[in-house]
Write a protein that holds these residues in place. Structure first.
Motif, short mmCIF file in Angstrom:
data_model
loop_
_atom_site.label_atom_id
_atom_site.label_comp_id
_atom_site.label_asym_id
_atom_site.label_seq_id
_atom_site.Cartn_x
_atom_site.Cartn_y
_atom_site.Cartn_z
N ASP A 113 0.94 -1.01 0.18
CA ASP A 113 -0.47 -0.25 0.08
C ASP A 113 1.12 1.43 0.25
N ALA A 114 2.07 1.62 1.00
CA ALA A 114 3.07 2.60 0.97
C ALA A 114 3.52 2.77 -0.79
N TYR A 115 3.77 1.54 -0.69
CA TYR A 115 4.42 1.05 -2.28
C TYR A 115 3.72 2.48 -3.11
N CYS A 116 2.33 1.57 -4.04
CA CYS A 116 0.86 2.17 -4.43
C CYS A 116 1.21 3.39 -4.30
N ARG A 122 1.34 6.97 -6.79
CA ARG A 122 0.51 7.82 -7.54
C ARG A 122 0.82 8.73 -6.92
N ALA A 123 1.06 9.11 -5.54
CA ALA A 123 1.74 10.57 -5.63
C ALA A 123 3.06 11.50 -5.74
N GLY A 124 4.20 10.47 -6.97
CA GLY A 124 4.88 11.45 -7.66
C GLY A 124 6.07 10.59 -6.21
N VAL A 130 11.88 4.24 -11.04
CA VAL A 130 10.91 4.91 -12.23
C VAL A 130 11.78 5.69 -12.88
N ARG A 131 10.99 5.60 -14.21
CA ARG A 131 11.86 5.95 -15.25
C ARG A 131 11.99 7.47 -14.91
N ASN A 132 11.31 7.97 -14.55
CA ASN A 132 10.70 9.78 -14.02
C ASN A 132 10.65 9.84 -12.72
N PRO A 133 11.24 9.77 -11.96
CA PRO A 133 11.20 10.65 -10.46
C PRO A 133 11.07 11.29 -10.00
N GLY A 134 9.98 10.97 -9.15
CA GLY A 134 9.04 12.69 -8.96
C GLY A 134 8.34 12.55 -9.50
N ARG A 135 7.28 11.87 -10.69
CA ARG A 135 6.15 12.22 -11.26
C ARG A 135 5.35 10.82 -10.42
N THR A 175 -1.71 3.04 -14.39
CA THR A 175 -0.24 2.19 -13.80
C THR A 175 0.02 1.61 -12.68
N VAL A 176 -0.54 2.14 -11.96
CA VAL A 176 -0.04 1.63 -9.82
C VAL A 176 -1.11 0.24 -10.02
N SER A 177 -2.27 0.77 -10.92
CA SER A 177 -2.87 -0.63 -10.29
C SER A 177 -1.61 -2.31 -11.24
#
Length: 363
Positions: free
Chosen positions: A148-151, A155-157, A163-168, A174-176
């Motif tokens: 849950d924390a990861y998802c 979602r919150a960036g 990830v390909r674009n850190p912070g986005r 995609t998260v699902s």
């Protein structure tokens, strides 16, 4: 898709023997032998499931790199013919032996090279994040709270690694998909008997529903109306899946695993009751919505015993992505605004239904 657990959309058929397994509980057969045997069989171009480790089977840990699995040849530089990230292969190979064997057996559980590549990419990204937030937690010790924390971070960036674009922020779809892939891994690990903690804590669960994640009564009415229109267009599988998800709140893997044996007829020959496994793996009976009864009967007549009732157009098992699209199509057909319809995902309708059922029980 296992039909005895509501675990994962992505999990494939169980491999190996189940000697010594407790009925209804996790399998106790080790995955190490399954990995070696599957790899050997695949390399020889054979089919079928091997039943025992032949004498002289390769046991050198260095030879058991996931990079030897079909479709996962590591890519070290552009144009070298590699099929998967060399860094991801190396990361999985660096895991503890029991964990590495479990991941490899899970990767081999699917024949599609694309599916294996996606699984490797997702689990490697999750491992990188896990190590960044809690280096002491091993992959097989993860609980639903970690997932849950990861998802939530995705979602919150807030993901800065893996990830390909850190912070986005990543899209809900995609998260699902990432959640579904990881869910399938932990289901496989539990069924293989290698998860080290209680199943209820080990099985990742959908994140707690927020107000925006729940459907209103009007949206559900329009969704049901749209499902009826899908049925009228000949899209029976999508209509049935949406109707059953709305009525039962069952996990997608549970719906994907439904067979003729899960239907009960009372009168007229049309299924009146369906039994599904809930999020805890318990068998629960639900009345079949009127819309779905004739459709389910037609699907049942076209299926053999043990064959999944719901399938995609090409015969593939239904999954989160397929059902998410079915929800969007039904919502649009029923008149839900497009911007809202395109945000609908299975876990949202499931959360809405479960919340309503719990409210009814409490009243």
């Amino acid at each position: 898709m296992p039909r005895t657990d509501a675990a994962t959309p992505a999990a494939g058929p169980e491999q190996g023997t189940e000697q010594g397994a407790v009925p209804g509980g996790p399998r106790t057969a080790p995955v190490a032998d399954e990995w070696r045997l599957a790899a050997m069989v695949e390399e020889r171009g054979e089919t079928g499931v091997a039943q025992a480790v032949p004498e002289g089977a390769e046991t050198d840990p260095a030879a058991l790199s996931v990079g030897r699995i079909g479709g996962l040849r590591p890519r070290r530089r552009p144009g070298d013919g590699g099929e998967a990230s060399g860094a991801d292969v190396d990361l999985v190979d660096s895991l503890a032996p029991a964990t590495r064997r479990t991941v490899a057996a899970w990767l081999l559980d699917k024949q599609s090279a694309a599916t294996r590549q996606t699984r490797l990419q997702v689990v490697a990204a999750f491992v990188r994040w896990l190590r960044s937030v809690d280096p002491a937690i091993e992959l097989l010790a993860v609980t639903g709270a970690h997932l849950d924390a990861y998802c939530d971070a995705a979602r919150a960036g807030k993901l800065t690694i893996g990830v390909r674009n850190p912070g986005r922020p990543l899209s809900r779809a995609t998260v699902s998909r990432k959640r579904a892939v990881l869910w399938s891994f932990y289901t496989f690990a539990w069924r293989s008997g290698v998860v080290r903690h209680d199943l209820a804590a080990a099985r990742p669960r959908p994140a707690p529903a927020r107000d925006g994640d729940l459907l209103s009564r009007e949206e559900r009415r329009l969704l049901r109306q749209g499902a009826a229109r899908l049925a009228a267009e000949g899209r029976s599988a999508e209509a049935v899946a949406v109707a059953l998800l709305d009525a039962t709140g069952a996990p997608v893997p549970a719906l994907a695993g439904l067979t003729v044996q899960d239907l009960r007829s009372v009168t007229g020959g049309e299924p009146a009751v369906v039994t599904v496994h809930d999020g805890r793996g318990d068998l629960v009976a639900f009345p079949v919505p009127p819309l779905a009864r004739p459709l389910l009967r037609a699907l049942a007549d076209a299926r053999t015993a043990g064959e999944p009732l719901l399938r995609q157009a090409g015969g593939h098992p239904v999954d989160v992505r397929w059902l998410g699209q079915a929800l969007t199509d039904a919502a649009l057909a029923g008149g839900v605004p497009r911007e809202r319809a395109e945000l609908l995902e299975p876990h949202m309708l499931r959360a809405t239904t479960v919340t309503e059922l719990m409210r009814d029980q409490a009243s």
